[in-house]
Design a protein around this motif. Sequence first.
Motif, PDB file in Angstrom:
ATOM      1  N   HIS A   1      10.807 -57.119  29.648  1.00 14.33           N
ATOM      2  CA  HIS A   1      10.474 -57.848  30.985  1.00 14.33           C
ATOM      3  C   HIS A   1       9.049 -58.083  31.153  1.00 14.33           C
ATOM      4  CE1 HIS A   1      12.137 -59.169  34.960  1.00 14.33           C
ATOM      5  NE2 HIS A   1      10.827 -58.540  35.287  1.00 14.33           N
ATOM      6  N   PHE A   2       8.700 -59.293  31.404  1.00 15.19           N
ATOM      7  CA  PHE A   2       7.365 -59.686  31.860  1.00 15.19           C
ATOM      8  C   PHE A   2       7.197 -59.971  33.310  1.00 15.19           C
ATOM      9  CE2 PHE A   2       6.816 -60.933  27.272  1.00 15.19           C
ATOM     10  CZ  PHE A   2       5.703 -60.441  27.081  1.00 15.19           C
ATOM     11  N   THR A   3       6.223 -59.738  33.690  1.00  9.73           N
ATOM     12  CA  THR A   3       5.960 -60.047  35.207  1.00  9.73           C
ATOM     13  C   THR A   3       4.480 -60.621  35.355  1.00  9.73           C
ATOM     14  OG1 THR A   3       7.267 -58.216  36.194  1.00  9.73           O
ATOM     15  CG2 THR A   3       5.810 -59.154  37.569  1.00  9.73           C
TER      16      THR A   3
ATOM     17  N   ALA B   1       3.682 -48.872  25.890  1.00 10.20           N
ATOM     18  CA  ALA B   1       2.392 -48.329  26.245  1.00 10.20           C
ATOM     19  C   ALA B   1       1.323 -49.357  26.817  1.00 10.20           C
ATOM     20  CB  ALA B   1       1.909 -47.485  24.948  1.00 10.20           C
ATOM     21  N   ALA B   2       1.528 -50.474  26.783  1.00  7.59           N
ATOM     22  CA  ALA B   2       0.612 -51.518  27.051  1.00  7.59           C
ATOM     23  C   ALA B   2       0.238 -51.619  28.460  1.00  7.59           C
ATOM     24  CB  ALA B   2       1.477 -53.128  26.536  1.00  7.59           C
ATOM     25  N   ALA B   3      -1.005 -51.851  28.737  1.00  4.83           N
ATOM     26  CA  ALA B   3      -1.508 -51.672  29.980  1.00  4.83           C
ATOM     27  C   ALA B   3      -1.315 -53.173  30.594  1.00  4.83           C
ATOM     28  CB  ALA B   3      -2.860 -51.277  29.964  1.00  4.83           C
ATOM     29  N   PRO B   4      -1.468 -53.477  31.775  1.00  5.38           N
ATOM     30  CA  PRO B   4      -1.462 -54.717  32.304  1.00  5.38           C
ATOM     31  C   PRO B   4      -2.544 -55.494  32.013  1.00  5.38           C
ATOM     32  CG  PRO B   4      -0.917 -53.023  34.118  1.00  5.38           C
ATOM     33  CD  PRO B   4      -1.316 -52.333  33.020  1.00  5.38           C
ATOM     34  N   VAL B   5      -2.665 -56.764  31.868  1.00  7.52           N
ATOM     35  CA  VAL B   5      -3.516 -57.455  31.501  1.00  7.52           C
ATOM     36  C   VAL B   5      -3.935 -58.583  32.696  1.00  7.52           C
ATOM     37  CG1 VAL B   5      -4.538 -59.088  29.887  1.00  7.52           C
ATOM     38  CG2 VAL B   5      -3.304 -57.150  29.048  1.00  7.52           C
ATOM     39  N   VAL B   6      -5.262 -59.014  32.868  1.00  5.05           N
ATOM     40  CA  VAL B   6      -5.495 -59.723  33.947  1.00  5.05           C
ATOM     41  C   VAL B   6      -6.573 -60.739  33.161  1.00  5.05           C
ATOM     42  CG1 VAL B   6      -6.595 -60.437  36.060  1.00  5.05           C
ATOM     43  CG2 VAL B   6      -5.287 -58.424  35.740  1.00  5.05           C
ATOM     44  N   LEU B   7      -6.331 -62.115  33.030  1.00  5.39           N
ATOM     45  CA  LEU B   7      -6.905 -63.265  32.380  1.00  5.39           C
ATOM     46  C   LEU B   7      -7.369 -64.340  33.463  1.00  5.39           C
ATOM     47  CD1 LEU B   7      -5.189 -63.646  29.131  1.00  5.39           C
ATOM     48  CD2 LEU B   7      -7.214 -62.239  29.624  1.00  5.39           C
TER      49      LEU B   7
ATOM     50  N   GLU C   1      -2.095 -61.988  36.326  1.00  3.00           N
ATOM     51  CA  GLU C   1      -1.800 -60.650  35.835  1.00  3.00           C
ATOM     52  C   GLU C   1      -0.440 -60.726  35.103  1.00  3.00           C
ATOM     53  OE1 GLU C   1      -2.110 -56.304  37.781  1.00  3.00           O
ATOM     54  OE2 GLU C   1      -0.129 -57.438  38.197  1.00  3.00           O
ATOM     55  N   GLN C   2      -0.538 -60.183  33.860  1.00  3.16           N
ATOM     56  CA  GLN C   2       0.577 -59.957  33.442  1.00  3.16           C
ATOM     57  C   GLN C   2       1.017 -58.321  32.778  1.00  3.16           C
ATOM     58  OE1 GLN C   2       0.591 -59.972  28.780  1.00  3.16           O
ATOM     59  NE2 GLN C   2       1.767 -61.703  28.816  1.00  3.16           N
ATOM     60  N   ARG C   3       2.048 -58.079  33.100  1.00  2.00           N
ATOM     61  CA  ARG C   3       2.837 -56.887  33.056  1.00  2.00           C
ATOM     62  C   ARG C   3       4.072 -56.658  32.022  1.00  2.00           C
ATOM     63  NH1 ARG C   3       1.263 -52.551  36.613  1.00  2.00           N
ATOM     64  NH2 ARG C   3      -0.470 -53.165  38.099  1.00  2.00           N
ATOM     65  N   LEU C   4       3.948 -55.823  31.159  1.00  2.00           N
ATOM     66  CA  LEU C   4       5.242 -55.874  30.199  1.00  2.00           C
ATOM     67  C   LEU C   4       6.032 -54.490  30.225  1.00  2.00           C
ATOM     68  CD1 LEU C   4       7.013 -56.645  27.571  1.00  2.00           C
ATOM     69  CD2 LEU C   4       5.066 -55.932  26.156  1.00  2.00           C
TER      70      LEU C   4
ATOM     71  N   ALA D   1       4.772 -71.547  30.814  1.00  2.00           N
ATOM     72  CA  ALA D   1       4.382 -72.068  29.793  1.00  2.00           C
ATOM     73  C   ALA D   1       2.734 -72.843  29.714  1.00  2.00           C
ATOM     74  CB  ALA D   1       5.249 -73.669  29.624  1.00  2.00           C
ATOM     75  N   ALA D   2       2.316 -72.611  31.076  1.00  2.00           N
ATOM     76  CA  ALA D   2       0.996 -73.425  31.215  1.00  2.00           C
ATOM     77  C   ALA D   2      -0.002 -72.145  30.735  1.00  2.00           C
ATOM     78  CB  ALA D   2       0.634 -73.984  32.618  1.00  2.00           C
ATOM     79  N   VAL D   3       0.438 -70.766  30.872  1.00  2.00           N
ATOM     80  CA  VAL D   3      -0.644 -69.953  30.823  1.00  2.00           C
ATOM     81  C   VAL D   3      -0.179 -68.916  29.395  1.00  2.00           C
ATOM     82  CG1 VAL D   3      -0.993 -69.518  33.191  1.00  2.00           C
ATOM     83  CG2 VAL D   3       0.660 -68.233  32.038  1.00  2.00           C
ATOM     84  N   TYR D   4       0.733 -69.362  28.779  1.00  2.00           N
ATOM     85  CA  TYR D   4       1.244 -68.708  27.628  1.00  2.00           C
ATOM     86  C   TYR D   4       0.195 -68.774  26.464  1.00  2.00           C
ATOM     87  CZ  TYR D   4       4.139 -67.747  23.480  1.00  2.00           C
ATOM     88  OH  TYR D   4       4.572 -66.935  22.589  1.00  2.00           O
ATOM     89  N   ASP D   5      -0.462 -69.659  26.271  1.00  2.00           N
ATOM     90  CA  ASP D   5      -1.627 -69.596  25.107  1.00  2.00           C
ATOM     91  C   ASP D   5      -2.638 -68.473  25.525  1.00  2.00           C
ATOM     92  OD1 ASP D   5      -0.285 -71.338  23.348  1.00  2.00           O
ATOM     93  OD2 ASP D   5      -1.145 -73.083  24.307  1.00  2.00           O
ATOM     94  N   ALA D   6      -2.956 -68.428  26.789  1.00  2.00           N
ATOM     95  CA  ALA D   6      -4.146 -67.531  27.052  1.00  2.00           C
ATOM     96  C   ALA D   6      -3.567 -66.377  26.663  1.00  2.00           C
ATOM     97  CB  ALA D   6      -4.388 -67.914  28.562  1.00  2.00           C
ATOM     98  N   PHE D   7      -2.493 -65.794  27.265  1.00  2.00           N
ATOM     99  CA  PHE D   7      -2.105 -64.644  26.889  1.00  2.00           C
ATOM    100  C   PHE D   7      -1.580 -64.204  25.568  1.00  2.00           C
ATOM    101  CE2 PHE D   7      -1.668 -64.759  31.625  1.00  2.00           C
ATOM    102  CZ  PHE D   7      -2.459 -63.779  32.003  1.00  2.00           C
TER     103      PHE D   7
END
Length: 241
Positions: A182-184, A151-157, A166-169, A12-18
């Motif tokens: 599934h999110f990691t 097709a989305a690539a991993p994102v690092v913020l 790092e977010q992976r979908l 929840a704390a990082v939700y807005d950033a992503f």
Amino acid sequence: MPDAIFTDPRLAAVYDAFDGPRDDLAAYLGIADELRAERVVDLGCGTGSLALLLAASGRTVVGADPAEASLEVAKARAGADRVRWLHGDATTLPDLAADLAVMTGNVAQVFLTDGDWARTLDGLRAALRPGGHLVFETRRPERRAWVDWAAAAPVVLDVPGTGLVEQRLEVTGVHLPLVTFHFTYRFLSDGSVVTSESTLRFRERAEVEKDLLTHGFRVRDVREAPDRPGKEYVFVAERAR
């Protein structure tokens, strides 16, 4: 039960950033102006982005969400004291005599069963005054949003107060009208991993219009989402007297 992405305090704390800049919210402010709505319910308000904007414009706002962790983030934001925050869903809303109820993002699609969707519409209708409006968006099934997700690539913020995340979908199931993904999240500061699984229901326009009519609404308009032209329906429905 809300997904971990909303209920786990770290997520929840990082939700807005992503979640990005929320380009969709200006359209909802415009609709509130158009409908001259002074009392607004934001169902599935999450971390409060729209509720806070509505309150800043001078409206009386209720933000409701079943995820306590998301509400805690919302309550800590600037201007949060202008909003009445409720922990719950549509079935627990009091009689608010609201002019407008809204569901933004994917909120309208998290109700997977006909029963849950029916109870949500009934609860929202009860929270509105006669002649009040319900406005929400839902993705068009024919646009196959899950193909882009897959097709989305991993994102690092670099998230303030948290560090690199790092977010992976991964899309794990397409069994229309349901799509599961599934999110990691990997917190690079300590290597911890937190996961969340979500399922959305993709309803056809005719199905939504029928459901609204069945549950005491008149469909006044079906619009484009300005930030996602051709990809979503935005329903504007009026509570029948």
